[in-house]
Design an enzyme around this catalytic site. Structure first.
Site, PDB file in Angstrom:
ATOM      1  N   THR A 183       0.751  -0.966   0.146  1.00 26.10           N
ATOM      2  CA  THR A 183      -0.176  -0.096  -0.046  1.00 26.10           C
ATOM      3  C   THR A 183       0.938   1.285   0.051  1.00 26.10           C
ATOM      4  O   THR A 183       0.495   2.350  -0.278  1.00 26.10           O
ATOM      5  CB  THR A 183      -0.762  -0.248   1.292  1.00 26.10           C
TER       6      THR A 183
HETATM    7  N1  ASP Z   1       5.152  -1.397   3.810  1.00 33.37           N
HETATM    8  C1  ASP Z   1       4.103  -2.336   3.240  1.00 33.37           C
HETATM    9  C2  ASP Z   1       4.328  -2.081   1.599  1.00 33.37           C
HETATM   10  O1  ASP Z   1       3.892  -1.105   1.100  1.00 33.37           O
HETATM   11  C3  ASP Z   1       2.796  -1.612   3.624  1.00 33.37           C
HETATM   12  C4  ASP Z   1       1.643  -2.428   2.897  1.00 33.37           C
HETATM   13  O2  ASP Z   1       1.373  -3.090   1.974  1.00 33.37           O
HETATM   14  O3  ASP Z   1       0.490  -2.142   3.686  1.00 33.37           O
HETATM   15  O4  ASP Z   1       4.769  -2.951   1.024  1.00 33.37           O
END
Ligand code: ASP
Length: 355
Positions: free
Chosen positions: A103
């Site tokens: 995300t």
């Molecule tokens: N740190 C993670 C990423 O962006 C956070 C997520 O996926 O929610 O890979």
């Protein structure tokens, strides 16, 4: 790795690409990190979708060679994902493609994928999770089902982010929460252009792409920092300014911008505000930026502005043509639709950067 379910005439036909992110993470002793080899778990999630929706899904599953925390995404990540998606859509003609992604950079990657894949015949939906698949309270399955639903029920081509309670056009989305199932917001209204925008030339060699960067202004910004950003990102810099496009406009800062634009490094001004648009004519600092050659980014999100600038620069668009395109609503990334230039004018006058 490719997994393929038996075909069925009424099946929803979907390609799934897992690139990493919390969706497939586990704490492996040094903090959460993505696991590879989650095909069986994704298959179970899809089987539960079939059970609840009563519709078979024919899917192809693939994983990136190296699954990553999306914080490790680089300036090529979106381009590689887009190439993969384009190949799948053109060769297999699925109803849509789901990209499982972290995300943290999903809005940046989604926006760039949207520009790269404009005109593609199938929807592309990025999704992920705040809590990993299989852990208590995980939103991974819900988000995956939302992505599949959006392809099944509203199969409008374009690039979207399916997350929490909604579907967000990628060129308007931003991650605004890391503690909420609704991690993304459609920052501004999505207003697709009324008619298809004139076509851009095809990409030439990608060997010498000039990097593009983003810098947020703040009280006390020193021209040396701006200068360093411009040197590091000769392809162009998106300046995230205040309000309707103001910033500390010292003589040094304005001169730095003027020198950059004269040398062919575009400076695009966007706003730190969540609503409203840049208007460089309104205040004296904005006018100074305009006089120094800066381009208004209107009301684009930082993610969309960066993606669009990088996309256009990679295509070799520069000078006045770049200004025209940056201020033209191509995909719904801008609500201020400029008058669309005639195709021939653009095609003829496009200057291709020597690579
Ligand atoms: N740190 C993670 C990423 O962006 C956070 C997520 O996926 O929610 O890979």
């Amino acid at each position: 790795m490719i997994t393929h379910r038996t075909a069925h005439p009424t099946a929803l036909r979907v390609h799934v690409l897992y690139t990493g992110g919390t969706f497939g993470m586990a704490d492996q002793g040094a903090g959460m990190a993505p696991r590879s080899g989650i095909a069986a778990e994704v298959s179970e999630v899809i089987a539960r979708y079939e059970d609840t929706r009563g519709r078979p899904v024919e899917f192809w599953y693939a994983e990136s060679d190296r699954v990553i925390d999306s914080g490790a995404a680089d300036s090529n990540t979106a381009f590689r994902i887009a190439q993969w998606v384009r190949y799948r859509v053109e060769s297999e003609r699925p109803h849509g493609v789901v990209v499982i992604h972290g995300t943290d950079t999903m809005a940046y990657i989604g926006a760039r994928v949207a520009f790269e894949l404009r005109g593609l015949a199938a929807p592309v939906v990025l999704t992920g999770a705040q809590i990993p698949l299989g852990q208590p309270g995980s939103d991974a399955q819900h988000n995956m089902h939302l992505a599949l639903d959006s392809i099944a029920t509203r199969p409008v081509p374009g690039t979207y982010i399916a997350f929490g309670s909604g579907l967000h056009p990628a060129v308007r989305a931003s991650k605004r929460a890391c503690d909420d199932y609704d991690g993304f917001t459609t920052v501004r209204e999505f207003t697709p252009p009324p008619s298809p925008v004139a076509s851009l030339p095809h990409r030439g060699s990608t060997a010498a792409r000039l990097p593009v960067g983003l810098l947020t202004v703040f009280p006390g910004l020193h021209s040396d920092l701006l200068n360093a950003a411009i040197r590091q990102y000769p392809g162009g810099v998106v300046l995230e300014c205040y309000g309707s496009g103001t910033m500390p406009h010292t003589a040094e800062v304005i001169e730095t911008i003027r020198t950059a634009t004269r040398r062919g490094t575009p400076i695009v001004v966007i706003t730190q505000c969540d609503s409203g648009s840049v208007d460089l004519e309104r205040y004296l600092p904005g006018r100074s930026l305009l006089d120094a050659g800066a381009i208004s980014g209107g009301d684009m999100t930082r993610e969309a502005a960066l993606a669009k600038l990088a996309y256009l620069v990679d295509l070799g668009v520069s000078g006045g043509r770049l200004r025209d395109w940056m201020t033209t609503n191509m995909l719904g990334e801008l609500s201020d639709t400029a008058t669309l230039p005639p195709v021939s004018t653009h095609e003829d006058a496009l200057t291709t950067r020597s690579r």
